[in-house]
Design an enzyme around this catalytic site. Structure first.
Site, mmCIF file in Angstrom:
data_model
loop_
_atom_site.group_PDB
_atom_site.id
_atom_site.type_symbol
_atom_site.label_atom_id
_atom_site.label_comp_id
_atom_site.label_asym_id
_atom_site.label_seq_id
_atom_site.Cartn_x
_atom_site.Cartn_y
_atom_site.Cartn_z
ATOM 1 N N PRO A 1 0.783 -1.116 -0.050
ATOM 2 C CG PRO A 1 -0.634 -1.480 1.911
ATOM 3 C CD PRO A 1 0.654 -2.007 0.974
ATOM 4 C CD GLU A 2 3.574 3.013 -4.011
ATOM 5 O OE1 GLU A 2 3.437 4.060 -4.594
ATOM 6 O OE2 GLU A 2 4.057 2.073 -4.896
#
Ligand SMILES: [Zn+2]
Length: 271
Positions: free
Chosen positions: A2-3
């Site tokens: 996840p960014e």
């Protein structure tokens, strides 16, 4: 992994629903990257004021203290009125009067950390060295150019390092460099002011678009309502090695930079 957009999408998917909730209990599963840092029983009875984001951390503000959540490599949060009994990868449950917030994290690089305040050492250690927020008002094109001009590393590495601007991870660094027409291997110090301004705008544009698309679901990301994201379907270069550039038709190239895959169009990103 996840960014920033996935973390922001996660926040938007439960922040309104959990605000005002009273914590009933906390359940811990297997150890995460860092320990909670307090007796979980101490949190019962406190209320949730709201949820903010700083970089890739979610800050769950309580009436006393806050929880810092990080999704690590493979974490996702789900918030629902009821949850099935915890599975092998469900390592944290925050049961509240409005529902249960659950962290599922197969690789356990995520974490939930309690801090008495944002200035407390355990919070400052995690948040203190973060660069400016790319979507906030402090991300300034001239300061960004000045920061780039002091680095001799390839521009993509400088973006990933997170100290000039926070949260531009592997997918979005490749996409922003494509949009700005900059070769990922170019030394940051060689980027002119007008090109730095284009990259500054591209970073914001790519991240904002990713949030609008619900993030990128490469393996199993979903937001706290269980919904997948769709940005990856519209990526210009990321994960498109050998496929025609969506602008000029030249095959997209993939290289390795610091153990990470980088994608670019050799024609649209000449230097
Ligand atoms: Zn191209």
């Amino acid at each position: 992994m996840p960014e920033l957009p996935e973390v922001e999408v996660t926040r938007l998917s439960f922040a309104d629903r959990i605000a005002g909730a009273r914590i009933e209990s906390v359940r811990l599963g297997k150890p995460l990257r860092w320990p909670l840092g307090c007796d979980p029983g101490l949190l019962a009875g406190r209320s949730v004021r709201g949820v903010r984001r700083r970089g890739k951390y979610l800050l769950v503000d309580l009436d006393r203290g806050l929880l810092l959540l990080h999704l690590g490599m493979s974490g996702s949060l789900h918030f629902a009125a009821t949850q099935p009994s915890p599975g092998a990868h469900d390592h944290f449950d925050l049961a509240t009067s409005r529902g249960i917030l659950r962290l599922n994290d197969p690789r356990r690089f995520g974490a939930v950390v309690y801090a008495a305040s944002e200035d407390a050492p355990e919070a400052a250690k995690l948040l203190g060295r973060l660069g400016v927020e790319p979507l906030g008002g402090d991300f300034d094109a001239a300061a960004f150019h000045a920061g780039l001009s002091r680095r001799n590393a390839p521009v993509k590495q400088v973006l990933l390092a997170g100290d000039l601007v926070v949260g531009v991870g592997n997918i979005y660094a490749s996409e922003a460099l494509f949009l700005a027409g900059i070769r990922p291997t170019l030394k940051a110090s060689r980027i002119s002011r007008p090109r730095a301004a284009r990259l500054h705008a591209a970073v914001r544009e790519v991240l904002a678009k990713a949030v609008r698309k619900g993030g990128s679901t490469l393996r199993d990301f979903s937001n706290a309502r269980g919904e997948a994201g769709y940005f990856q379907l519209e990526a210009m270069v990321y994960d498109r090695a050998g496929q025609p550039c969506r602008v000029c038709g030249t095959p997209v190239k993939a290289i390795r930079q610091g153990q990470r895959a980088t994608y670019y169009c050799p024609a649209c990103q000449k230097s």
